[in-house]
Design a protein around this motif. Sequence first.
Motif, PDB file in Angstrom:
ATOM      1  N   GLU A  49       0.835  -1.213   0.000  1.00 39.50           N
ATOM      2  CA  GLU A  49       0.000   0.000   0.000  1.00 39.50           C
ATOM      3  C   GLU A  49       0.866   1.258   0.000  1.00 39.50           C
ATOM      4  OE1 GLU A  49      -0.479  -2.653   2.067  1.00 39.50           O
ATOM      5  OE2 GLU A  49      -2.156  -3.400   0.870  1.00 39.50           O
ATOM      6  N   GLU A  50       1.935   1.244   0.805  1.00 41.47           N
ATOM      7  CA  GLU A  50       2.832   2.419   0.837  1.00 41.47           C
ATOM      8  C   GLU A  50       3.521   2.594  -0.516  1.00 41.47           C
ATOM      9  OE1 GLU A  50       4.342   2.567   5.507  1.00 41.47           O
ATOM     10  OE2 GLU A  50       5.216   1.052   4.192  1.00 41.47           O
ATOM     11  N   ARG A  51       3.947   1.491  -1.118  1.00 40.70           N
ATOM     12  CA  ARG A  51       4.636   1.563  -2.412  1.00 40.70           C
ATOM     13  C   ARG A  51       3.703   2.097  -3.488  1.00 40.70           C
ATOM     14  NH1 ARG A  51       6.830  -4.323  -2.907  1.00 40.70           N
ATOM     15  NH2 ARG A  51       6.161  -4.780  -0.785  1.00 40.70           N
ATOM     16  N   ILE A  52       2.435   1.663  -3.433  1.00 39.56           N
ATOM     17  CA  ILE A  52       1.445   2.135  -4.407  1.00 39.56           C
ATOM     18  C   ILE A  52       1.246   3.641  -4.239  1.00 39.56           C
ATOM     19  CG2 ILE A  52      -1.027   2.068  -4.987  1.00 39.56           C
ATOM     20  CD1 ILE A  52      -0.928  -0.958  -4.516  1.00 39.56           C
ATOM     21  N   GLN A  53       1.119   4.071  -2.989  1.00 41.01           N
ATOM     22  CA  GLN A  53       0.913   5.490  -2.704  1.00 41.01           C
ATOM     23  C   GLN A  53       2.088   6.333  -3.224  1.00 41.01           C
ATOM     24  OE1 GLN A  53      -1.926   6.917  -1.321  1.00 41.01           O
ATOM     25  NE2 GLN A  53      -0.827   8.731  -2.062  1.00 41.01           N
ATOM     26  N   LEU A  54       3.300   5.845  -2.996  1.00 41.17           N
ATOM     27  CA  LEU A  54       4.495   6.584  -3.443  1.00 41.17           C
ATOM     28  C   LEU A  54       4.558   6.631  -4.971  1.00 41.17           C
ATOM     29  CD1 LEU A  54       7.096   5.249  -0.832  1.00 41.17           C
ATOM     30  CD2 LEU A  54       6.173   7.583  -0.986  1.00 41.17           C
ATOM     31  N   LEU A  55       4.159   5.538  -5.615  1.00 40.60           N
ATOM     32  CA  LEU A  55       4.143   5.527  -7.088  1.00 40.60           C
ATOM     33  C   LEU A  55       3.074   6.479  -7.616  1.00 40.60           C
ATOM     34  CD1 LEU A  55       4.731   1.761  -7.799  1.00 40.60           C
ATOM     35  CD2 LEU A  55       5.861   3.590  -9.061  1.00 40.60           C
ATOM     36  N   GLU A  56       1.923   6.497  -6.955  1.00 40.52           N
ATOM     37  CA  GLU A  56       0.850   7.394  -7.412  1.00 40.52           C
ATOM     38  C   GLU A  56       1.321   8.837  -7.322  1.00 40.52           C
ATOM     39  OE1 GLU A  56      -2.580   6.088  -5.209  1.00 40.52           O
ATOM     40  OE2 GLU A  56      -3.147   4.723  -6.843  1.00 40.52           O
ATOM     41  N   ASP A  57       1.962   9.132  -6.228  1.00 41.68           N
ATOM     42  CA  ASP A  57       2.481  10.474  -6.019  1.00 41.68           C
ATOM     43  C   ASP A  57       3.534  10.855  -7.076  1.00 41.68           C
ATOM     44  OD1 ASP A  57       1.913  11.822  -3.200  1.00 41.68           O
ATOM     45  OD2 ASP A  57       3.684  12.717  -4.180  1.00 41.68           O
ATOM     46  N   SER A  58       4.364   9.894  -7.425  1.00 44.34           N
ATOM     47  CA  SER A  58       5.506  10.165  -8.310  1.00 44.34           C
ATOM     48  C   SER A  58       5.154  10.125  -9.793  1.00 44.34           C
ATOM     49  CB  SER A  58       6.619   9.140  -8.066  1.00 44.34           C
ATOM     50  OG  SER A  58       6.836   8.977  -6.695  1.00 44.34           O
ATOM     51  N   THR A  59       3.951   9.629 -10.132  1.00 45.21           N
ATOM     52  CA  THR A  59       3.603   9.533 -11.560  1.00 45.21           C
ATOM     53  C   THR A  59       2.404  10.419 -11.915  1.00 45.21           C
ATOM     54  OG1 THR A  59       2.230   7.586 -11.085  1.00 45.21           O
ATOM     55  CG2 THR A  59       4.478   7.146 -11.840  1.00 45.21           C
ATOM     56  N   LYS A  60       2.083  11.343 -10.996  1.00 47.41           N
ATOM     57  CA  LYS A  60       0.929  12.229 -11.208  1.00 47.41           C
ATOM     58  C   LYS A  60       1.002  12.981 -12.539  1.00 47.41           C
ATOM     59  CE  LYS A  60       1.079  14.663  -7.427  1.00 47.41           C
ATOM     60  NZ  LYS A  60       1.249  14.771  -5.983  1.00 47.41           N
ATOM     61  N   HIS A  61       2.262  13.252 -12.962  1.00 49.12           N
ATOM     62  CA  HIS A  61       2.452  14.069 -14.174  1.00 49.12           C
ATOM     63  C   HIS A  61       2.275  13.261 -15.468  1.00 49.12           C
ATOM     64  CE1 HIS A  61       6.216  12.064 -13.221  1.00 49.12           C
ATOM     65  NE2 HIS A  61       6.655  12.311 -14.441  1.00 49.12           N
TER      66      HIS A  61
END
Length: 161
Positions: A49-61
């Motif tokens: 879940e943390e990894r997914i959240q960090l990926l979501e944050d990092s690929t917003k663009h």
Amino acid sequence: MSRLAICPGSFDPVTFGHLDIIERAAKVFDHVIVAVFHNESKSPLFTVEERIQLLEDSTKHISNVSIDGHDGLLMDYARKKNADALVRGLRAISDFEYEMQITSMNRKLNEDIETFFVMTNNKYSFLSSSMVKEVAKFKANVSDLVPEAVDQALKDKFQNG
Ligand code: ADP
């Protein structure tokens, strides 16, 4: 026809090397799913879940990228999603043998899904999540290797033990 690729991996945590591969894949395919796999043998630092959240944050663009998690067989997941391709990153020669082994097994499991390899930007050739974790543990500066949210998450993780 819309083409879907899956970028599978542990992403524990996502680095600029991963992002480089995801961005390249997103230029070629209509849609890219970054699929976070649970790999107990790697003793993960972050939960899925943390990894997914960090990926979501990092690929917003990147508008044609979405993030998902899965803990079964990659090829079952790819079939379920109707994916056309898998995209993996290649860094140094050392990645080759491992990637050839899993690609040949994946091909045996499903011949219709092709695996594509993307060579990383040279500056990320020796960058891995494990190296980042190794040095972040000792409070080394990794802000030029990982997205800001990951940098913060690593600080929080190691500060709180
Ligand atoms: P896995 O546990 O499946 O190897 P990783 O999270 O380590 O998962 O890697 C996911 C994908 O990203 C793999 O294809 C890997 O080769 C690629 N990758 C990891 N680091 C880099 C990097 N610095 N440059 C390019 N690709 C990378």
